[in-house]
Design a protein around this motif. Sequence first.
Motif, PDB file in Angstrom:
ATOM      1  N   GLY A   1       3.042   5.297  -6.941  1.00  0.00           N
ATOM      2  CA  GLY A   1       4.456   5.173  -6.526  1.00  0.00           C
ATOM      3  C   GLY A   1       4.458   3.627  -5.988  1.00  0.00           C
ATOM      4  N   LYS A   2       5.054   3.077  -5.768  1.00  0.00           N
ATOM      5  CA  LYS A   2       4.912   1.592  -5.319  1.00  0.00           C
ATOM      6  C   LYS A   2       5.631   1.251  -3.343  1.00  0.00           C
ATOM      7  N   VAL A   3       4.378   0.550  -2.540  1.00  0.00           N
ATOM      8  CA  VAL A   3       4.659   1.299  -1.407  1.00  0.00           C
ATOM      9  C   VAL A   3       4.322  -0.635  -1.431  1.00  0.00           C
ATOM     10  N   VAL A   4       4.900  -0.513  -0.304  1.00  0.00           N
ATOM     11  CA  VAL A   4       4.950  -2.430   0.590  1.00  0.00           C
ATOM     12  C   VAL A   4       3.687  -2.330   1.802  1.00  0.00           C
ATOM     13  N   VAL A   5       2.845  -3.000   1.218  1.00  0.00           N
ATOM     14  CA  VAL A   5       1.742  -2.435   2.280  1.00  0.00           C
ATOM     15  C   VAL A   5       1.753  -3.720   3.599  1.00  0.00           C
ATOM     16  N   ALA A   6       1.081  -3.440   4.773  1.00  0.00           N
ATOM     17  CA  ALA A   6       0.668  -4.033   6.458  1.00  0.00           C
ATOM     18  C   ALA A   6      -0.500  -4.409   6.187  1.00  0.00           C
TER      19      ALA A   6
ATOM     20  N   SER B   1      -1.063   6.525   3.339  1.00  0.00           N
ATOM     21  CA  SER B   1      -0.517   6.473   1.961  1.00  0.00           C
ATOM     22  C   SER B   1       0.330   7.993   2.429  1.00  0.00           C
ATOM     23  N   ALA B   2       1.924   7.589   2.624  1.00  0.00           N
ATOM     24  CA  ALA B   2       2.354   8.920   2.669  1.00  0.00           C
ATOM     25  C   ALA B   2       2.336   9.465   1.238  1.00  0.00           C
ATOM     26  N   LEU B   3       2.570   8.630   0.525  1.00  0.00           N
ATOM     27  CA  LEU B   3       1.886   9.154  -1.301  1.00  0.00           C
ATOM     28  C   LEU B   3       0.925   9.854  -1.623  1.00  0.00           C
ATOM     29  N   VAL B   4      -0.214   9.559  -0.700  1.00  0.00           N
ATOM     30  CA  VAL B   4      -1.629  10.470  -0.517  1.00  0.00           C
ATOM     31  C   VAL B   4      -1.332  11.447   0.326  1.00  0.00           C
ATOM     32  N   LYS B   5      -1.827  13.224  -0.681  1.00  0.00           N
ATOM     33  CA  LYS B   5      -1.749  13.834   0.738  1.00  0.00           C
ATOM     34  C   LYS B   5      -3.875  14.337   0.752  1.00  0.00           C
ATOM     35  N   GLU B   6      -3.922  14.170  -0.105  1.00  0.00           N
ATOM     36  CA  GLU B   6      -5.733  14.131   0.655  1.00  0.00           C
ATOM     37  C   GLU B   6      -6.371  13.353   0.208  1.00  0.00           C
ATOM     38  N   ARG B   7      -7.800  12.989   0.943  1.00  0.00           N
ATOM     39  CA  ARG B   7      -8.782  11.604   0.332  1.00  0.00           C
ATOM     40  C   ARG B   7      -9.134  11.708  -0.692  1.00  0.00           C
ATOM     41  N   ALA B   8      -8.603  10.616  -1.994  1.00  0.00           N
ATOM     42  CA  ALA B   8      -9.288  10.476  -2.413  1.00  0.00           C
ATOM     43  C   ALA B   8      -9.575   9.334  -3.262  1.00  0.00           C
ATOM     44  N   GLN B   9     -10.452   8.503  -4.308  1.00  0.00           N
ATOM     45  CA  GLN B   9     -10.260   7.664  -5.032  1.00  0.00           C
ATOM     46  C   GLN B   9      -9.500   7.303  -5.279  1.00  0.00           C
ATOM     47  N   GLY B  10      -8.869   5.895  -5.957  1.00  0.00           N
ATOM     48  CA  GLY B  10      -7.738   5.532  -6.751  1.00  0.00           C
ATOM     49  C   GLY B  10      -8.072   3.994  -6.369  1.00  0.00           C
TER      50      GLY B  10
ATOM     51  N   ALA C   1       1.193 -11.246   5.402  1.00  0.00           N
ATOM     52  CA  ALA C   1       1.819 -10.932   4.397  1.00  0.00           C
ATOM     53  C   ALA C   1       2.397  -9.702   4.245  1.00  0.00           C
ATOM     54  N   LEU C   2       2.963  -9.120   3.805  1.00  0.00           N
ATOM     55  CA  LEU C   2       3.611  -7.985   3.379  1.00  0.00           C
ATOM     56  C   LEU C   2       4.203  -7.225   1.915  1.00  0.00           C
ATOM     57  N   PRO C   3       2.484  -7.179   0.787  1.00  0.00           N
ATOM     58  CA  PRO C   3       2.426  -6.955  -0.113  1.00  0.00           C
ATOM     59  C   PRO C   3       3.380  -5.899  -0.913  1.00  0.00           C
ATOM     60  N   GLU C   4       3.499  -6.202  -1.954  1.00  0.00           N
ATOM     61  CA  GLU C   4       3.794  -4.836  -2.396  1.00  0.00           C
ATOM     62  C   GLU C   4       2.937  -4.038  -3.429  1.00  0.00           C
ATOM     63  N   VAL C   5       2.073  -2.827  -3.496  1.00  0.00           N
ATOM     64  CA  VAL C   5       1.277  -2.844  -4.283  1.00  0.00           C
ATOM     65  C   VAL C   5       1.671  -1.744  -5.391  1.00  0.00           C
ATOM     66  N   THR C   6       1.440  -1.151  -6.479  1.00  0.00           N
ATOM     67  CA  THR C   6       1.376  -0.241  -7.258  1.00  0.00           C
ATOM     68  C   THR C   6       0.113   0.750  -6.696  1.00  0.00           C
ATOM     69  N   VAL C   7      -0.225   1.730  -6.662  1.00  0.00           N
ATOM     70  CA  VAL C   7      -0.999   3.114  -6.312  1.00  0.00           C
ATOM     71  C   VAL C   7      -1.269   3.986  -7.199  1.00  0.00           C
TER      72      VAL C   7
END
Length: 158
Positions: free
Chosen positions: A85-90, A103-112, A149-155
């Motif tokens: 998904g896409k998120v705005v990051v701080a 991010s709330a998009l992630v359920k467990e630690r992983a490489q991405g 900045a508060l950039p939007e990134v795709t995860v």
Amino acid sequence: MRQLVLIPVLALALSGCALFEKQAGGPRSIPGPAEPAPVTEVAPAVATTTMGARAVRAEALDKTTAAEKAAALAAPAKGGERELGKVVVALGPPAEQGIWLSSALVKERAQGRIVTAAGKSLAVELRPGTGGALLSLAAFQALGLSLTALPEVTVYGP
């Protein structure tokens, strides 16, 4: 019984008199509170900075090496990854070292991987989080983003 009917009629008639009084006499001035007295004392001048005497440059907080940042920027997309998904990051806590995204998009630690709107890609450690997404100081600097900045990134992740 007649007296009970007479009371509301008198009340209505008397309230109507107030309307005629306002129209005939013009607007009335309502006395307000007295004007406050002018200030005679002046506070002493205080020298301040944006962050005070404890201000520290971002470079001093980031212990990630330039080689680690370059490797994260050069990391190719892994096979089998999917868009989460896409998120705005701080900016995350600067004291937490490493190149990571929480991010709330992630359920467990992983490489991405994350990709900015400008197309820059960065390999990151994905961490579960709640609320708004946070990106590490090292990741902000590797991507050349302004720390305010508060950039939007795709995860992307497994």
